[in-house]
Design a protein around this motif. Structure first.
Motif, mmCIF file in Angstrom:
data_model
loop_
_atom_site.group_PDB
_atom_site.id
_atom_site.type_symbol
_atom_site.label_atom_id
_atom_site.label_comp_id
_atom_site.label_asym_id
_atom_site.label_seq_id
_atom_site.Cartn_x
_atom_site.Cartn_y
_atom_site.Cartn_z
ATOM 1 N N TYR A 192 0.860 -1.201 -0.020
ATOM 2 C CA TYR A 192 0.098 0.176 -0.053
ATOM 3 C C TYR A 192 0.751 1.357 0.095
ATOM 4 O O TYR A 192 1.600 1.401 1.065
ATOM 5 N N CYS A 193 1.291 1.670 -1.189
ATOM 6 C CA CYS A 193 2.099 2.952 -1.313
ATOM 7 C C CYS A 193 1.269 4.279 -1.376
ATOM 8 O O CYS A 193 0.216 4.306 -1.771
ATOM 9 N N SER A 194 1.794 5.106 -0.253
ATOM 10 C CA SER A 194 1.199 6.537 -0.383
ATOM 11 C C SER A 194 2.176 7.622 -0.079
ATOM 12 O O SER A 194 3.385 7.238 0.175
ATOM 13 N N ILE A 195 1.593 8.746 0.073
ATOM 14 C CA ILE A 195 2.525 9.844 0.544
ATOM 15 C C ILE A 195 1.832 10.624 1.572
ATOM 16 O O ILE A 195 0.505 10.951 1.523
ATOM 17 N N LYS A 196 2.641 10.777 2.628
ATOM 18 C CA LYS A 196 1.675 11.409 3.860
ATOM 19 C C LYS A 196 2.174 12.990 3.769
ATOM 20 O O LYS A 196 3.583 13.310 3.502
ATOM 21 N N PHE A 197 1.385 13.802 3.815
ATOM 22 C CA PHE A 197 1.297 15.254 3.446
ATOM 23 C C PHE A 197 1.354 15.948 4.900
ATOM 24 O O PHE A 197 0.215 15.895 5.505
ATOM 25 N N LYS A 198 1.992 17.168 5.108
ATOM 26 C CA LYS A 198 1.786 17.962 6.201
ATOM 27 C C LYS A 198 1.641 19.208 5.784
ATOM 28 O O LYS A 198 2.479 19.749 4.807
ATOM 29 N N ASN A 199 0.410 20.050 5.902
ATOM 30 C CA ASN A 199 -0.131 21.418 5.518
ATOM 31 C C ASN A 199 -0.464 21.240 4.005
ATOM 32 O O ASN A 199 -0.568 22.354 3.512
ATOM 33 N N LEU A 200 -0.880 20.187 3.650
ATOM 34 C CA LEU A 200 -1.556 20.222 2.167
ATOM 35 C C LEU A 200 -3.047 21.061 2.281
ATOM 36 O O LEU A 200 -3.612 20.729 3.132
ATOM 37 N N LYS A 201 -3.095 21.497 1.381
ATOM 38 C CA LYS A 201 -4.608 22.356 1.493
ATOM 39 C C LYS A 201 -5.136 22.295 -0.107
ATOM 40 O O LYS A 201 -4.436 21.956 -1.020
ATOM 41 N N LEU A 202 -6.420 22.261 -0.123
ATOM 42 C CA LEU A 202 -7.292 22.311 -1.149
ATOM 43 C C LEU A 202 -7.416 23.813 -1.626
ATOM 44 O O LEU A 202 -7.765 24.743 -1.073
ATOM 45 N N LEU A 203 -6.679 23.913 -2.675
ATOM 46 C CA LEU A 203 -6.657 25.275 -3.364
ATOM 47 C C LEU A 203 -7.771 25.526 -4.434
ATOM 48 O O LEU A 203 -7.881 26.662 -4.901
ATOM 49 N N HIS A 204 -8.691 24.759 -4.528
ATOM 50 C CA HIS A 204 -9.812 24.726 -5.453
ATOM 51 C C HIS A 204 -10.895 24.200 -4.871
ATOM 52 O O HIS A 204 -10.799 23.227 -4.065
ATOM 53 N N LYS A 205 -12.123 24.578 -5.231
ATOM 54 C CA LYS A 205 -13.141 23.827 -4.586
ATOM 55 C C LYS A 205 -13.659 22.597 -5.325
ATOM 56 O O LYS A 205 -13.483 22.524 -6.515
ATOM 57 N N VAL A 206 -14.305 21.804 -4.322
ATOM 58 C CA VAL A 206 -14.866 20.631 -5.092
ATOM 59 C C VAL A 206 -16.473 20.648 -4.960
ATOM 60 O O VAL A 206 -16.785 21.349 -4.218
#
Length: 145
Positions: free
Chosen positions: A87-101
């Motif tokens: 199970y490969c993944s990347i953990k992010f710290k301080n990632l933000k959604l810069l556009h709306k969904v």
């Protein structure tokens, strides 16, 4: 098939098979099909006419760059790759959604609370919804952004 036919086939196709073996073995990949070099520029094409990049640096930091018309947003943070039981993944710290969904599918910021799946050089935050919040690795350089 006789021996002569088999030898003719092998001699005519030996170069092809050797070339194929060399090409397939040159690029190192992890168990999830990602190239070993995870750093680089990943692009999200969710909104038409917008550029949305996620740049992963060797030192474990990232920069998000979003631009549409005269609106520009930049965010910075850190990242860490992990692979546990394929199970490969990347953990992010301080990632933000810069556009709306779309609100009917998700609360605005809840997408970034998921630990994304990282497979075949694609960072996938949401797999089974009608909209994509995926980032695909590109060949771009930071000078081209």
């Amino acid at each position: 098939m006789n021996t002569k036919t088999i030898n003719h086939f092998l001699s005519n196709n030996l170069f092809f098979f050797l070339t194929l073996i060399i090409i397939c073995s040159c690029e190192k990949k992890d168990t999830c099909g990602n190239t070993v070099n995870y750093t680089g520029i990943y692009e999200n094409k969710y909104i038409e006419g917008a550029t949305n990049y996620l740049i992963l640096y060797d030192d474990g930091t990232f920069v998000q760059k979003y631009k549409k018309n005269n609106i520009e947003k930049i965010n910075k943070g850190s990242w860490e790759y992990y692979n546990r039981e394929n199970y490969c993944s990347i953990k992010f710290k301080n990632l933000k959604l810069l556009h709306k969904v779309p609100h009917e599918y998700f609360k605005l910021d809840s997408v970034i609370n998921f630990i994304p799946i990282f497979r075949n050089n694609k960072i996938m935050f949401v797999e089974d919804l009608p909209f994509e919040y995926d980032f695909v690795k590109t060949d771009l350089t930071t000078n081209e952004l």
